[in-house]
Design a protein around this motif. Structure first.
Motif, PDB file in Angstrom:
ATOM      1  N   ALA A 138      -1.634 -28.804  31.246  1.00 50.76           N
ATOM      2  CA  ALA A 138      -2.730 -29.778  31.350  1.00 50.76           C
ATOM      3  C   ALA A 138      -2.506 -30.777  32.489  1.00 50.76           C
ATOM      4  N   TRP A 139      -1.523 -30.545  33.327  1.00 47.77           N
ATOM      5  CA  TRP A 139      -1.200 -31.490  34.387  1.00 47.77           C
ATOM      6  C   TRP A 139      -1.992 -31.179  35.651  1.00 47.77           C
ATOM      7  N   SER A 140      -2.308 -32.206  36.411  1.00 45.60           N
ATOM      8  CA  SER A 140      -2.860 -31.984  37.741  1.00 45.60           C
ATOM      9  C   SER A 140      -1.747 -31.468  38.648  1.00 45.60           C
ATOM     10  N   PHE A 141      -2.117 -30.753  39.697  1.00 37.69           N
ATOM     11  CA  PHE A 141      -1.106 -30.228  40.611  1.00 37.69           C
ATOM     12  C   PHE A 141      -0.366 -31.370  41.307  1.00 37.69           C
ATOM     13  N   GLU A 142      -1.067 -32.445  41.563  1.00 36.64           N
ATOM     14  CA  GLU A 142      -0.416 -33.612  42.174  1.00 36.64           C
ATOM     15  C   GLU A 142       0.669 -34.167  41.259  1.00 36.64           C
ATOM     16  N   ARG A 143       0.369 -34.272  39.972  1.00 42.35           N
ATOM     17  CA  ARG A 143       1.367 -34.780  39.021  1.00 42.35           C
ATOM     18  C   ARG A 143       2.569 -33.838  38.946  1.00 42.35           C
ATOM     19  N   VAL A 144       2.304 -32.519  38.947  1.00 44.32           N
ATOM     20  CA  VAL A 144       3.393 -31.538  38.915  1.00 44.32           C
ATOM     21  C   VAL A 144       4.317 -31.728  40.109  1.00 44.32           C
ATOM     22  N   CYS A 145       3.737 -31.798  41.298  1.00 44.46           N
ATOM     23  CA  CYS A 145       4.547 -31.889  42.517  1.00 44.46           C
ATOM     24  C   CYS A 145       5.323 -33.204  42.577  1.00 44.46           C
ATOM     25  N   ASP A 146       4.678 -34.285  42.188  1.00 48.73           N
ATOM     26  CA  ASP A 146       5.375 -35.577  42.182  1.00 48.73           C
ATOM     27  C   ASP A 146       6.556 -35.549  41.211  1.00 48.73           C
ATOM     28  N   PHE A 147       6.333 -34.953  40.041  1.00 47.15           N
ATOM     29  CA  PHE A 147       7.377 -34.915  39.013  1.00 47.15           C
ATOM     30  C   PHE A 147       8.561 -34.052  39.475  1.00 47.15           C
ATOM     31  N   LEU A 148       8.273 -32.925  40.104  1.00 51.62           N
ATOM     32  CA  LEU A 148       9.340 -32.053  40.588  1.00 51.62           C
ATOM     33  C   LEU A 148      10.163 -32.746  41.667  1.00 51.62           C
ATOM     34  N   ALA A 149       9.479 -33.398  42.597  1.00 46.37           N
ATOM     35  CA  ALA A 149      10.191 -34.097  43.666  1.00 46.37           C
ATOM     36  C   ALA A 149      11.069 -35.206  43.100  1.00 46.37           C
ATOM     37  N   GLU A 150      10.554 -35.898  42.105  1.00 48.46           N
ATOM     38  CA  GLU A 150      11.299 -37.003  41.491  1.00 48.46           C
ATOM     39  C   GLU A 150      12.607 -36.527  40.865  1.00 48.46           C
ATOM     40  N   HIS A 151      12.623 -35.278  40.396  1.00 43.40           N
ATOM     41  CA  HIS A 151      13.790 -34.796  39.663  1.00 43.40           C
ATOM     42  C   HIS A 151      14.615 -33.772  40.437  1.00 43.40           C
ATOM     43  N   GLY A 152      14.463 -33.751  41.736  1.00 47.22           N
ATOM     44  CA  GLY A 152      15.387 -33.006  42.570  1.00 47.22           C
ATOM     45  C   GLY A 152      14.986 -31.605  42.973  1.00 47.22           C
ATOM     46  N   TYR A 153      13.771 -31.208  42.670  1.00 44.02           N
ATOM     47  CA  TYR A 153      13.300 -29.892  43.081  1.00 44.02           C
ATOM     48  C   TYR A 153      12.682 -29.975  44.477  1.00 44.02           C
ATOM     49  N   GLY A 154      12.937 -28.940  45.261  1.00 39.19           N
ATOM     50  CA  GLY A 154      12.351 -28.902  46.596  1.00 39.19           C
ATOM     51  C   GLY A 154      11.121 -28.029  46.691  1.00 39.19           C
ATOM     52  N   GLY A 155      10.848 -27.266  45.622  1.00 40.40           N
ATOM     53  CA  GLY A 155       9.730 -26.346  45.699  1.00 40.40           C
ATOM     54  C   GLY A 155       9.053 -26.114  44.366  1.00 40.40           C
ATOM     55  N   VAL A 156       7.853 -25.542  44.438  1.00 35.80           N
ATOM     56  CA  VAL A 156       7.101 -25.132  43.260  1.00 35.80           C
ATOM     57  C   VAL A 156       6.645 -23.697  43.494  1.00 35.80           C
ATOM     58  N   GLU A 157       6.941 -22.829  42.518  1.00 38.08           N
ATOM     59  CA  GLU A 157       6.527 -21.430  42.590  1.00 38.08           C
ATOM     60  C   GLU A 157       5.260 -21.275  41.754  1.00 38.08           C
ATOM     61  N   VAL A 158       4.223 -20.753  42.353  1.00 36.29           N
ATOM     62  CA  VAL A 158       2.881 -20.809  41.772  1.00 36.29           C
ATOM     63  C   VAL A 158       2.477 -19.493  41.117  1.00 36.29           C
ATOM     64  N   ALA A 159       1.970 -19.583  39.900  1.00 36.66           N
ATOM     65  CA  ALA A 159       1.267 -18.478  39.255  1.00 36.66           C
ATOM     66  C   ALA A 159      -0.211 -18.625  39.624  1.00 36.66           C
ATOM     67  N   PRO A 160      -0.779 -17.685  40.375  1.00 36.23           N
ATOM     68  CA  PRO A 160      -2.157 -17.854  40.859  1.00 36.23           C
ATOM     69  C   PRO A 160      -3.178 -18.173  39.778  1.00 36.23           C
ATOM     70  N   PHE A 161      -2.975 -17.633  38.553  1.00 37.62           N
ATOM     71  CA  PHE A 161      -3.983 -17.859  37.511  1.00 37.62           C
ATOM     72  C   PHE A 161      -4.090 -19.326  37.105  1.00 37.62           C
TER      73      PHE A 161
END
Length: 271
Positions: free
Chosen positions: A12-35
């Protein structure tokens, strides 16, 4: 080590929230499921593709690639005896390659167990021929875009086609385009093999380009019994420079815990 997180657990998260959260916790990337963006990737407009890429970029992460390629789709099958179905499947994969390129990703993980399992009357050898037909059609576009398609062996509980790393490499070699068609290894899947995971990592170091970190209990690294100390040691030994992406299927601990505790555990294990 470069860490990414697969995005389907943030339902239920926006993509912006996902990316911000990942960056905050040390991830450099997001792998996307197209669906997670559209059941049919072809309906994602050029404008939306650019907008999504910029959202990730602004957060300080990159879209590393795609996985769950045929999830939520209909009418596609990698090992179908029907030449028309194989042609349509190759055309959809080509559309996904373009999507990945538009996201500035570098790879696509070919899992999709339901859309590759043997159909009635199809032998394993025939299925290999049919898969080679589909994937061989993609080589020119993969070469043009620089995207790598990584074959993912899965457990026998999930599929009856390509259930070991050796079989994945066998399909690779039949296509004979190692710069375009490579191997993906997944921790959950490798636990079904007789060889230990670290041995498989070292054995297939030349073929492997991407890696999924998870536990056989379908949650993240550190949420089950799988010991990641020897796994991280093996990745270091082979000087793995690809993405280590956390992929989970049981979201019950919650996306926050899965995200934070998975990377913390891998780092404690030497990652």
């Amino acid at each position: 080590m470069k860490y990414a997180m697969c995005n389907e657990l943030y339902e239920a998260w926006s993509f912006e929230r996902v990316c911000d959260f990942l960056a905050e916790h040390g991830y450099g990337g997001v792998e996307v499921a197209p669906f997670t963006f559209a059941n049919d990737a072809r309906t994602i407009t050029p404008e939306r593709r650019e907008r999504l890429r910029r959202v990730a970029e602004k957060s300080g992460v990159q879209i590393t690639g795609l996985h769950w390629l045929l999830a939520k789709t209909e009418g596609f099958h990698l090992t179908s005896p029907d030449a028309t179905v194989r042609k349509q499947t190759a055309e959809y994969f080509a559309a996904l390659i373009q999507l990945c390129a538009d996201f500035h990703g570098s790879y696509m993980v070919l899992g999709s167990p339901q859309q590759r399992s043997l159909l009635p009357g199809v032998t394993r050898e025939q299925a290999m021929d049919y898969a080679c037909d589909v994937l061989g059609q993609l080589v020119p576009m993969l070469e043009k875009t620089g995207i790598v398609l990584a074959i993912e062996p899965l457990t026998p509980a999930e599929t009856d086609f390509i259930t070991t790393a050796a079989e994945g490499v066998g399909l690779m070699k039949r296509i004979d385009a190692p710069q375009q068609i490579a191997l993906h290894l997944d921790c959950k899947a490798m636990t079904s093999e007789p060889e230990p995971i670290p041995d498989l990592i070292r054995k297939y170091r030349k073929e492997m380009v991407t890696f999924h970190a998870n536990d056989p209990n379908l949650q993240g690294p550190g949420f089950g019994e799988l010991d990641f100390v020897p796994i991280m040691a093996a990745l270091h030994d082979i000087e793995f420079d690809g993405w280590v992406s956390v992929e989970t299927f049981d979201y019950s601990p919650g996306p926050e815990r899965l995200t934070i505790e998975s990377i913390e555990y891998m780092k404690r294990c030497g990652g």
